[in-house]
Design a protein around this motif. Structure first.
Motif, PDB file in Angstrom:
ATOM      1  N   VAL A   4       9.776  -0.345   5.487  1.00 50.80           N
ATOM      2  CA  VAL A   4      10.146  -0.193   4.632  1.00 50.80           C
ATOM      3  C   VAL A   4       9.481   0.806   3.614  1.00 50.80           C
ATOM      4  CG1 VAL A   4      12.023  -2.474   4.912  1.00 50.80           C
ATOM      5  CG2 VAL A   4       9.799  -2.516   3.757  1.00 50.80           C
ATOM      6  N   ASN A   5      10.126   1.468   2.563  1.00 45.23           N
ATOM      7  CA  ASN A   5       9.491   1.923   1.766  1.00 45.23           C
ATOM      8  C   ASN A   5       8.104   0.787   1.319  1.00 45.23           C
ATOM      9  OD1 ASN A   5       8.700   4.540  -0.243  1.00 45.23           O
ATOM     10  ND2 ASN A   5      10.170   4.139  -1.676  1.00 45.23           N
ATOM     11  N   GLY A   6       6.520   1.768   1.014  1.00 45.25           N
ATOM     12  CA  GLY A   6       5.856   0.946   0.142  1.00 45.25           C
ATOM     13  C   GLY A   6       4.676   0.122   1.076  1.00 45.25           C
ATOM     14  N   ASP A   7       5.721   0.042   3.065  1.00 45.46           N
ATOM     15  CA  ASP A   7       4.772  -0.731   3.759  1.00 45.46           C
ATOM     16  C   ASP A   7       3.426  -0.058   4.036  1.00 45.46           C
ATOM     17  OD1 ASP A   7       6.881  -3.206   4.269  1.00 45.46           O
ATOM     18  OD2 ASP A   7       7.276  -1.841   6.147  1.00 45.46           O
ATOM     19  N   ARG A   8       2.487  -1.036   4.177  1.00 43.64           N
ATOM     20  CA  ARG A   8       0.393  -0.890   4.763  1.00 43.64           C
ATOM     21  C   ARG A   8       0.575  -1.597   6.426  1.00 43.64           C
ATOM     22  NH1 ARG A   8       0.689  -5.005   1.308  1.00 43.64           N
ATOM     23  NH2 ARG A   8      -0.105  -6.332   2.218  1.00 43.64           N
ATOM     24  N   VAL A   9       0.903   0.361   7.081  1.00 40.03           N
ATOM     25  CA  VAL A   9      -0.069  -0.210   8.311  1.00 40.03           C
ATOM     26  C   VAL A   9      -1.342   0.481   8.259  1.00 40.03           C
ATOM     27  CG1 VAL A   9       1.383   1.348  10.095  1.00 40.03           C
ATOM     28  CG2 VAL A   9       2.942   1.204   8.411  1.00 40.03           C
ATOM     29  N   GLN A  10      -1.974  -0.914   9.465  1.00 44.13           N
ATOM     30  CA  GLN A  10      -2.483  -0.410   9.769  1.00 44.13           C
ATOM     31  C   GLN A  10      -3.294  -0.761  10.967  1.00 44.13           C
ATOM     32  OE1 GLN A  10      -5.689  -3.308   7.667  1.00 44.13           O
ATOM     33  NE2 GLN A  10      -7.556  -2.319   8.155  1.00 44.13           N
ATOM     34  N   LEU A  11      -4.059   0.484  11.530  1.00 45.86           N
ATOM     35  CA  LEU A  11      -4.387   0.584  13.188  1.00 45.86           C
ATOM     36  C   LEU A  11      -5.675   0.767  13.314  1.00 45.86           C
ATOM     37  CD1 LEU A  11      -1.682   3.657  13.586  1.00 45.86           C
ATOM     38  CD2 LEU A  11      -1.673   1.018  14.298  1.00 45.86           C
ATOM     39  N   GLY A  12      -5.858  -0.263  13.393  1.00 43.28           N
ATOM     40  CA  GLY A  12      -8.102  -0.345  13.431  1.00 43.28           C
ATOM     41  C   GLY A  12      -8.353  -0.329  12.486  1.00 43.28           C
ATOM     42  N   ILE A  15       0.125   3.763   3.739  1.00 40.32           N
ATOM     43  CA  ILE A  15       1.100   3.606   3.385  1.00 40.32           C
ATOM     44  C   ILE A  15       2.380   4.650   3.642  1.00 40.32           C
ATOM     45  CG2 ILE A  15       2.038   3.820   0.919  1.00 40.32           C
ATOM     46  CD1 ILE A  15      -0.092   2.108   1.496  1.00 40.32           C
ATOM     47  N   PHE A  16       3.569   3.823   4.294  1.00 40.14           N
ATOM     48  CA  PHE A  16       4.521   4.131   5.028  1.00 40.14           C
ATOM     49  C   PHE A  16       5.679   4.687   3.062  1.00 40.14           C
ATOM     50  CE2 PHE A  16       8.882   4.194   5.863  1.00 40.14           C
ATOM     51  CZ  PHE A  16       9.351   4.487   6.477  1.00 40.14           C
ATOM     52  N   THR A  17       5.715   6.367   3.022  1.00 36.00           N
ATOM     53  CA  THR A  17       6.778   6.498   2.120  1.00 36.00           C
ATOM     54  C   THR A  17       7.888   6.375   2.814  1.00 36.00           C
ATOM     55  OG1 THR A  17       5.756   7.454   0.684  1.00 36.00           O
ATOM     56  CG2 THR A  17       6.917   8.103   0.485  1.00 36.00           C
ATOM     57  N   GLY A  18       9.209   6.189   2.581  1.00 39.79           N
ATOM     58  CA  GLY A  18      10.537   6.597   2.985  1.00 39.79           C
ATOM     59  C   GLY A  18      10.918   7.858   2.604  1.00 39.79           C
ATOM     60  N   SER A  19      11.780   8.171   3.289  1.00 36.31           N
ATOM     61  CA  SER A  19      12.577   9.517   3.061  1.00 36.31           C
ATOM     62  C   SER A  19      14.252   8.528   2.063  1.00 36.31           C
ATOM     63  CB  SER A  19      13.486  10.351   3.666  1.00 36.31           C
ATOM     64  OG  SER A  19      13.909   9.287   4.355  1.00 36.31           O
ATOM     65  N   TYR A  41      -3.711  -4.595  -0.975  1.00 39.77           N
ATOM     66  CA  TYR A  41      -3.610  -3.877   0.780  1.00 39.77           C
ATOM     67  C   TYR A  41      -4.220  -4.828   1.731  1.00 39.77           C
ATOM     68  CZ  TYR A  41      -1.246  -0.607  -1.861  1.00 39.77           C
ATOM     69  OH  TYR A  41      -0.197   0.473  -2.840  1.00 39.77           O
ATOM     70  N   GLY A  42      -4.880  -6.337   0.489  1.00 40.81           N
ATOM     71  CA  GLY A  42      -5.841  -6.871   1.211  1.00 40.81           C
ATOM     72  C   GLY A  42      -7.293  -6.972   0.681  1.00 40.81           C
ATOM     73  N   ILE A  43      -8.431  -8.131   0.681  1.00 40.99           N
ATOM     74  CA  ILE A  43      -9.274  -8.359   0.542  1.00 40.99           C
ATOM     75  C   ILE A  43     -10.132  -6.882   0.065  1.00 40.99           C
ATOM     76  CG2 ILE A  43     -11.858  -9.319  -0.010  1.00 40.99           C
ATOM     77  CD1 ILE A  43      -9.655 -12.174   1.123  1.00 40.99           C
ATOM     78  N   PHE A 103      -0.852  -3.001  12.579  1.00 42.86           N
ATOM     79  CA  PHE A 103      -0.547  -4.625  11.646  1.00 42.86           C
ATOM     80  C   PHE A 103      -0.367  -4.180  10.481  1.00 42.86           C
ATOM     81  CE2 PHE A 103      -4.464  -5.692  13.408  1.00 42.86           C
ATOM     82  CZ  PHE A 103      -4.179  -7.071  13.791  1.00 42.86           C
ATOM     83  N   VAL A 104       1.205  -4.879   9.946  1.00 39.18           N
ATOM     84  CA  VAL A 104       2.145  -4.013   8.692  1.00 39.18           C
ATOM     85  C   VAL A 104       2.445  -5.183   7.760  1.00 39.18           C
ATOM     86  CG1 VAL A 104       4.319  -3.794   8.224  1.00 39.18           C
ATOM     87  CG2 VAL A 104       3.867  -3.185   9.919  1.00 39.18           C
ATOM     88  N   ASN A 105       1.472  -4.973   6.471  1.00 37.16           N
ATOM     89  CA  ASN A 105       2.134  -5.637   5.836  1.00 37.16           C
ATOM     90  C   ASN A 105       0.948  -6.881   5.899  1.00 37.16           C
ATOM     91  OD1 ASN A 105       2.996  -4.219   4.193  1.00 37.16           O
ATOM     92  ND2 ASN A 105       4.770  -5.337   4.283  1.00 37.16           N
ATOM     93  N   GLY A 106      -0.821  -6.517   6.572  1.00 42.37           N
ATOM     94  CA  GLY A 106      -1.539  -7.685   7.128  1.00 42.37           C
ATOM     95  C   GLY A 106      -0.564  -8.944   8.372  1.00 42.37           C
ATOM     96  N   ASN A 107       0.456  -8.161   9.144  1.00 35.69           N
ATOM     97  CA  ASN A 107       0.760  -8.798   9.558  1.00 35.69           C
ATOM     98  C   ASN A 107       0.800  -8.253  11.032  1.00 35.69           C
ATOM     99  OD1 ASN A 107       1.088 -11.897   8.030  1.00 35.69           O
ATOM    100  ND2 ASN A 107       2.951 -10.281   7.387  1.00 35.69           N
ATOM    101  N   GLN A 108       0.512  -8.706  12.184  1.00 37.08           N
ATOM    102  CA  GLN A 108       0.290  -7.991  13.368  1.00 37.08           C
ATOM    103  C   GLN A 108       1.616  -8.319  13.926  1.00 37.08           C
ATOM    104  OE1 GLN A 108      -2.757  -9.468  16.094  1.00 37.08           O
ATOM    105  NE2 GLN A 108      -2.318  -7.935  17.803  1.00 37.08           N
ATOM    106  N   ILE A 109       2.653  -7.343  14.592  1.00 39.66           N
ATOM    107  CA  ILE A 109       3.397  -6.580  15.070  1.00 39.66           C
ATOM    108  C   ILE A 109       3.549  -6.369  16.142  1.00 39.66           C
ATOM    109  CG2 ILE A 109       4.121  -6.722  12.688  1.00 39.66           C
ATOM    110  CD1 ILE A 109       4.237  -3.631  14.698  1.00 39.66           C
ATOM    111  N   THR A 110       4.279  -6.443  17.041  1.00 38.41           N
ATOM    112  CA  THR A 110       4.753  -5.662  18.253  1.00 38.41           C
ATOM    113  C   THR A 110       5.465  -4.379  18.126  1.00 38.41           C
ATOM    114  OG1 THR A 110       4.479  -7.526  19.356  1.00 38.41           O
ATOM    115  CG2 THR A 110       5.756  -5.662  20.956  1.00 38.41           C
TER     116      THR A 110
END
Length: 568
Positions: A78-86, A91-95, A270-272, A66-73
């Motif tokens: 992008v900088n600040g994205d929330r990545v959830q696995l399980g 938090i993704f921090t880009g260069s 990042y969610g509830i 999931f990225v920002n609460g949405n399931q993805i393939t």
């Protein structure tokens, strides 16, 4: 460098740098990033780097990515994205290449004389004065404006409560107090989601009608309401539940004495993170004449806003805890790496000395045995000093103040170091203040503090010809201070390094130094109410001044404690 920083989950506080073209994430230890999360697949996802950036690709995982609460393939991060696995949230921090640019050429801080058009301050305002803007409206304002002002004041006070504490329990209690000031609720509860089980756990509960004389009423909250709020991610207002067509008549809400209820999700970035629930209550079987609803849609909007503020504060506190843990892990890693390297060198010295002793015993050659023992003894002293420095630095302690002689402590240190000084060709000299009175201090700790500084001074003079270290003592009755001054004619300390010499593990001795000596000495002096001052000239030498209060023992008191003393 781009990275993933874990803010929730078993690996909270860890930061993973994305420095390869393909980074695998999963539960198995053959992944580039191993996540200790049972809900993460063995090979869950992969982060791929290309010219466009970093692409997160799900590897047909069981529970999805999931990225920002949405399931993805697959998703370009992008900088600040929330990545959830399980249950692991990162938090993704880009260069950012622009971060390396300096603003020094664009911004100048100038004095008044340098400014062609001088400016002047025409008015100033304190934080307390600024906060009164909420209360400065006319009392004859319209009802609508009065309600708007009241709601603005509520949100302002909520923001203040949120910003003034990093303790979640204190924050939740304060939020509940404020809610009960603004809303005519009988009961209320704040529940947070457990990160591991995803269950709601009550944290704060309040009953307006509760008295010490009455047995505490048990607050029962409808599962129907909670499930709706969590699933739909929206707040609800219910009144006279038996007439509300949204609820199943067989659900628990009909069987309880709830007249009105508000339940809102604590929705953060990042969610509830939990829910806030308030209600009015009439015990089953009791008749109450209705006098209109206490809760309105305006109350619901206000509660949603309050819950959002509280959720942001909880997430910030959790993020802060994760950052503290990350710093702690980094400090532990640095400590282990530095000390293990130093201990390894000491053990190699002991192993070499032991080998000589063994060979000497085999050949019955006492000269080889003595040489081997000398090496072992020297390294035993090193490891003893290391352990003592570690104990002193890691443990806060009150100095054991007893009547002692500073000159005597200095003499003991120099006698201990005279052999080492001769070995490296450094002259040790003492200039003692013969009028030094007996003082109250901890002689054991001061011995260690002076020893560390003298040791550093000797090491600094190894390349000087001839090397010289002078240790002086002086007592100043005017300012009530006693000073131990250690001067050397070594290479001196660069100005840029002067600010860092008391930082832990900062050492210029290479493999010979641990970077603990000067921080330990500074800690000891500060525990005595003093400090260490440094003066150094590159290429000439350095001067360390160990300064502490001159506490004179009271002759009428023989307890050797702080009960009897005077400071000059």
């Amino acid at each position: 460098m781009a990275s993933l920083f874990v803010i929730q989950g078993s690996d909270q506080g860890r930061r993973y740098d994305l420095d390869d073209d393909a980074i695998s994430l999963g539960r198995d230890n053959d992944n580039s990033i191993q996540l200790h999360d049972n809900e993460v697949s063995r090979h869950h996802a992969e982060v791929r780097s290309d010219e466009e950036g970093f692409l997160l690709v799900d590897l047909n995982s069981s529970n999805g990515s999931f990225v920002n609460g949405n399931q993805i393939t697959e998703q370009l991060l992008v900088n600040g994205d929330r990545v959830q696995l399980g249950r692991t949230l990162m938090i993704f921090t880009g260069s950012d290449d622009s971060s390396s640019l300096s603003l020094a050429d664009e911004v100048d801080i100038v004095g008044q004389s340098a400014s062609a058009a001088g400016s002047r301050i025409i008015h100033s305002m304190s934080h307390e004065e600024g906060s009164q803007i909420i209360e400065s409206f006319n009392e004859s304002e319209s009802p609508w404006l009065a309600r708007a002002r009241s709601n603005l004041q509520i949100m302002y006070r909520t923001a203040l409560a949120v910003s003034h504490t990093l303790d979640i329990d204190q924050l939740l209690h304060r939020i509940m107090e404020l809610i009960f000031e603004w809303v005519e609720a009988d009961r209320g509860c704040i529940m947070l989601l457990d990160q591991q089980t995803n269950d709601l756990v009550p944290k704060v509960s309040r009953n307006r009608r509760q008295s010490e004389a009455r047995e505490k009423e048990r607050l029962e909250i409808s599962r129907t309401i909670l499930d709706y709020v969590l699933e739909q991610r929206e707040g609800v207002l219910t009144s006279d539940a038996k007439d509300d067509q949204r609820w199943d008549p067989a659900a628990s809400i009909v069987k309880m004495g709830i007249r009105e209820a508000i339940c809102v999700p604590m929705q953060g970035r990042y969610g509830i993170v939990g829910v806030i629930y308030i209600d009015t209550y009439t015990a089953p079987g009791r008749f109450v004449q209705r006098a209109g609803n206490k809760f309105s849609e305006e109350h619901l909007k206000l509660m949603v806003a309050i819950a959002h503020q509280a959720a942001l504060a909880i997430e910030d506190t959790s993020y802060y805890s994760a950052m503290v843990q990350a710093e702690r892990l980094a400090a532990m890693g640095q400590t282990i790496a530095t000390l293990s390297h130093h201990i390894k060198n000491i053990l190699q010295g002991i192993r070499g000395g032991s080998y000589l002793i063994e060979e000497g015993l085999k050949n019955e050659d006492n000269d080889i045995v003595r040489k081997g023992w000398s090496i072992v003894d020297k390294n035993q002293e090193k490891i003893s000093n290391l352990v003592m420095d570690m104990l002193t630095f890691s443990k806060d302690r009150e100095p054991d103040l007893v009547p002692s002689d500073v000159n005597e402590v200095v003499t003991d240190v120099l006698e201990l170091m005279v052999v080492r000084a001769k070995t490296v060709g450094v002259e040790l000299k003492k200039n003692a203040d013969e009028a030094m009175p007996e003082l109250l201090f901890d002689p054991e700790l001061m011995h260690r503090a002076i020893l560390n500084v003298v040791t550093n001074a000797i090491d600094a003079c190894e390349t000087s010809d001839p090397g010289r270290v002078v240790v002086s003592t002086e007592h100043s009755a005017e300012d009530g201070k006693v000073r131990v001054i250690v001067e050397d004619n070594g290479g001196g300390i660069e100005e840029a390094d002067l600010k860092r010499i008391f930082s832990v593990f900062e050492s210029r001795k290479g493999a010979r130094g641990t970077g603990l000596g000067l921080p330990v000495s500074q800690k000891i002096l500060r525990e005595h109410g003093g400090d260490i001052l440094v003066e150094s000239t590159l290429g000439t030498g350095s001067r360390f001044i160990l300064e502490l209060p001159a506490i004179i023992p009271d002759p009428s008191n023989h307890s050797d404690t702080l009960a009897g003393f005077r400071i000059e």
